[in-house]
Design a protein around this motif. Structure first.
Motif, PDB file in Angstrom:
ATOM      1  N   ALA A 279       0.837  -1.205   0.000  1.00 47.80           N
ATOM      2  CA  ALA A 279       0.000   0.000   0.000  1.00 47.80           C
ATOM      3  C   ALA A 279       0.875   1.260   0.000  1.00 47.80           C
ATOM      4  O   ALA A 279       0.591   2.223  -0.721  1.00 47.80           O
ATOM      5  N   CYS A 280       1.965   1.241   0.784  1.00 48.77           N
ATOM      6  CA  CYS A 280       2.879   2.402   0.799  1.00 48.77           C
ATOM      7  C   CYS A 280       3.550   2.549  -0.570  1.00 48.77           C
ATOM      8  O   CYS A 280       3.726   3.664  -1.074  1.00 48.77           O
ATOM      9  N   HIS A 281       3.917   1.426  -1.174  1.00 49.18           N
ATOM     10  CA  HIS A 281       4.576   1.458  -2.490  1.00 49.18           C
ATOM     11  C   HIS A 281       3.633   2.047  -3.545  1.00 49.18           C
ATOM     12  O   HIS A 281       4.016   2.967  -4.288  1.00 49.18           O
ATOM     13  N   ILE A 282       2.400   1.536  -3.595  1.00 53.12           N
ATOM     14  CA  ILE A 282       1.467   1.979  -4.640  1.00 53.12           C
ATOM     15  C   ILE A 282       1.069   3.451  -4.412  1.00 53.12           C
ATOM     16  O   ILE A 282       0.980   4.231  -5.369  1.00 53.12           O
ATOM     17  N   ALA A 283       0.849   3.839  -3.155  1.00 55.00           N
ATOM     18  CA  ALA A 283       0.499   5.243  -2.875  1.00 55.00           C
ATOM     19  C   ALA A 283       1.658   6.155  -3.270  1.00 55.00           C
ATOM     20  O   ALA A 283       1.451   7.247  -3.823  1.00 55.00           O
ATOM     21  N   GLY A 284       2.887   5.705  -3.006  1.00 59.40           N
ATOM     22  CA  GLY A 284       4.075   6.490  -3.388  1.00 59.40           C
ATOM     23  C   GLY A 284       4.169   6.634  -4.900  1.00 59.40           C
ATOM     24  O   GLY A 284       4.494   7.699  -5.420  1.00 59.40           O
ATOM     25  N   GLN A 300       3.621  -4.745 -10.611  1.00 58.52           N
ATOM     26  CA  GLN A 300       4.681  -5.649 -11.061  1.00 58.52           C
ATOM     27  C   GLN A 300       6.016  -5.285 -10.406  1.00 58.52           C
ATOM     28  O   GLN A 300       6.723  -6.154  -9.922  1.00 58.52           O
ATOM     29  N   THR A 301       6.335  -3.977 -10.343  1.00 53.79           N
ATOM     30  CA  THR A 301       7.639  -3.614  -9.750  1.00 53.79           C
ATOM     31  C   THR A 301       7.689  -4.060  -8.288  1.00 53.79           C
ATOM     32  O   THR A 301       8.717  -4.517  -7.811  1.00 53.79           O
ATOM     33  N   PHE A 302       6.556  -3.981  -7.594  1.00 52.59           N
ATOM     34  CA  PHE A 302       6.548  -4.419  -6.194  1.00 52.59           C
ATOM     35  C   PHE A 302       6.795  -5.919  -6.094  1.00 52.59           C
ATOM     36  O   PHE A 302       7.557  -6.389  -5.251  1.00 52.59           O
ATOM     37  N   PHE A 304       8.338  -7.835  -8.039  1.00 53.62           N
ATOM     38  CA  PHE A 304       9.652  -8.317  -8.451  1.00 53.62           C
ATOM     39  C   PHE A 304      10.814  -7.717  -7.658  1.00 53.62           C
ATOM     40  O   PHE A 304      11.903  -8.228  -7.676  1.00 53.62           O
ATOM     41  N   GLU A 305      10.563  -6.638  -6.942  1.00 52.98           N
ATOM     42  CA  GLU A 305      11.674  -6.012  -6.209  1.00 52.98           C
ATOM     43  C   GLU A 305      11.579  -6.338  -4.727  1.00 52.98           C
ATOM     44  O   GLU A 305      10.502  -6.300  -4.164  1.00 52.98           O
ATOM     45  N   ALA A 306      12.705  -6.583  -4.108  1.00 56.13           N
ATOM     46  CA  ALA A 306      12.681  -6.815  -2.657  1.00 56.13           C
ATOM     47  C   ALA A 306      12.473  -5.476  -1.972  1.00 56.13           C
ATOM     48  O   ALA A 306      13.027  -4.468  -2.369  1.00 56.13           O
ATOM     49  N   SER A 307      11.660  -5.473  -0.925  1.00 52.95           N
ATOM     50  CA  SER A 307      11.408  -4.221  -0.225  1.00 52.95           C
ATOM     51  C   SER A 307      12.456  -4.054   0.871  1.00 52.95           C
ATOM     52  O   SER A 307      12.701  -4.959   1.642  1.00 52.95           O
ATOM     53  N   ASP A 308      13.087  -2.883   0.930  1.00 50.31           N
ATOM     54  CA  ASP A 308      14.141  -2.715   1.945  1.00 50.31           C
ATOM     55  C   ASP A 308      13.948  -1.456   2.786  1.00 50.31           C
ATOM     56  O   ASP A 308      14.873  -1.006   3.439  1.00 50.31           O
ATOM     57  N   ASN A 309      12.728  -0.881   2.764  1.00 50.27           N
ATOM     58  CA  ASN A 309      12.558   0.333   3.559  1.00 50.27           C
ATOM     59  C   ASN A 309      11.668   0.089   4.785  1.00 50.27           C
ATOM     60  O   ASN A 309      10.872   0.907   5.171  1.00 50.27           O
ATOM     61  N   ASP A 310      11.873  -1.049   5.371  1.00 48.92           N
ATOM     62  CA  ASP A 310      11.129  -1.421   6.558  1.00 48.92           C
ATOM     63  C   ASP A 310      11.656  -0.629   7.751  1.00 48.92           C
ATOM     64  O   ASP A 310      12.855  -0.528   7.918  1.00 48.92           O
ATOM     65  N   SER A 311      10.803  -0.062   8.553  1.00 49.15           N
ATOM     66  CA  SER A 311      11.321   0.595   9.742  1.00 49.15           C
ATOM     67  C   SER A 311      10.589   0.055  10.964  1.00 49.15           C
ATOM     68  O   SER A 311       9.390   0.192  11.068  1.00 49.15           O
ATOM     69  N   PRO A 312      11.303  -0.610  11.877  1.00 49.44           N
ATOM     70  CA  PRO A 312      10.624  -1.152  13.044  1.00 49.44           C
ATOM     71  C   PRO A 312      10.069  -0.016  13.907  1.00 49.44           C
ATOM     72  O   PRO A 312      10.673   1.049  13.985  1.00 49.44           O
ATOM     73  N   CYS A 313       8.921  -0.229  14.516  1.00 50.14           N
ATOM     74  CA  CYS A 313       8.330   0.837  15.345  1.00 50.14           C
ATOM     75  C   CYS A 313       9.185   1.087  16.573  1.00 50.14           C
ATOM     76  O   CYS A 313       9.745   0.166  17.114  1.00 50.14           O
TER      77      CYS A 313
END
Ligand code: FRU
Length: 313
Positions: A279-284, A300-302, A304-313
């Motif tokens: 949801a953050c990716h598509i909204a961005g 598709q880009t989501f 196929f690409e690994a997500s690396d902008n995870d931020s722990p609370c």
């Protein structure tokens, strides 16, 4: 294709003034672009769900005014069905004047509700629920009692349909919808209005007020979003930073896009943490585009690409 997703709520006209800066009051301000668009939270979310590949229907009231043809054509261009929408005479579509400020990417909305009536319970109970796998309700303060009855109707007549509810505007009465969804989207404004200063505190606070097992989602603008669920007595909360395109073009409907993308992830039975990233990716990606057409490539880009902008609370 899975059964349709249905979004219940507002469609309106958006007159969008794209300005290089915010106008100074009582001046005659020239702007480079003006567009006339179909808007409204539920209507925008439908456009996004359809772009993501869902069979999608909108249910809300329409006006039999000169703008009806534009609205019908625009829904059709976005592959959104409106076959069950009631059409009322002698009224106008609600209309928003929107200023998109290119300087800081804000969108300022001045909304006129007009005399178009809200959706009645009978418009909803006429539907054949077998056609839907997910129903999303835009919380509307003028229609809370009807929305509650519509949700009751779904719960009493379907074991399989999942329900999401959006609580956006700062109206106390909208809190009555909190315990009713399987997924509840609560805006930053409503969260702060309810006394929660951060997205993490908001998610934790609202989990306690929602239906057991409910996924609570709070989008927090440029800071990102958080979601959470109570699992076996423990609140599990995840925060996700926002993703931004190289150039911000159009922030109108970014929240509606976020909600639709999260709903898409849940219809497709993804883990909600992955749904939050999506949801953050598509909204961005949406804010780098004018309108909603063209969003499908970013699914598709989501994937196929690994997500690396995870931020722990
Ligand atoms: C964006 C939007 C606009 C509409 C306004 C109504 O989220 O749905 O399209 O004018 O909000 O509040």
């Amino acid at each position: 294709m899975a059964n349709a997703s249905l979004c219940v709520g507002l469609v309106c006209i958006d007159i969008v003034a794209e300005s290089e800066r915010f106008p100074v009051e009582d001046t005659d301000h020239r702007i480079p672009n003006l567009s006339y668009r179909r808007g409204g939270n539920a209507s925008n979310s439908c456009s996004v769900l359809a772009q993501l590949g869902m069979k999608t229907e909108f249910l809300g009231t329409l006006s039999n005014s000169i703008q009806l043809d534009f609205i019908q054509r625009d829904f059709a261009e976005h592959s959104v069905s409106i076959e069950h929408c009631p059409i009322f005479p002698d009224c106008e579509f609600p209309t928003s004047i929107v200023i998109l400020n290119a300087c800081n990417s804000t969108r300022t909305i001045m909304h006129h509700p007009t005399n178009l009536q809200e959706l009645g319970v009978q418009h909803f109970t006429n539907l054949n629920l077998n056609n839907y796998s997910w129903i999303h309700f835009e919380g509307r303060s003028a229609n809370v009692d009807n929305i509650k009855q519509m949700i009751k109707f779904v719960r009493e007549n379907s074991k399989s349909i999942k329900i999401s509810v959006e609580i956006e505007k700062t109206r106390t009465v909208l809190g009555e919808l909190l315990p009713l969804g399987d997924v509840v989207f609560i805006s930053k404004e409503f969260s702060q209005f309810s006394g929660f200063p951060t997205m993490k505190e908001a998610v934790k606070g609202f989990i306690g007020l929602s239906r057991p097992g409910c996924i609570v989602v709070c989008a927090w603008g440029s800071e990102g979003a958080a979601a959470g669920q109570n699992v076996n007595g423990t609140d599990v909360v995840k925060c996700q930073s926002a993703s931004a395109p190289c150039r911000i073009i159009d922030t109108l409907g970014a929240g509606d896009t976020f909600n639709a993308a999260f709903v898409y992830s849940q219809i497709n039975l993804w883990d909600w943490k992955k749904g939050l990233e999506f949801a953050c990716h598509i909204a961005g990606c949406k804010i780098g585009l004018k309108g909603f057409l063209g969003l499908e490539q970013f699914k598709q880009t989501f994937l196929f690409e690994a997500s690396d902008n995870d931020s722990p609370c």
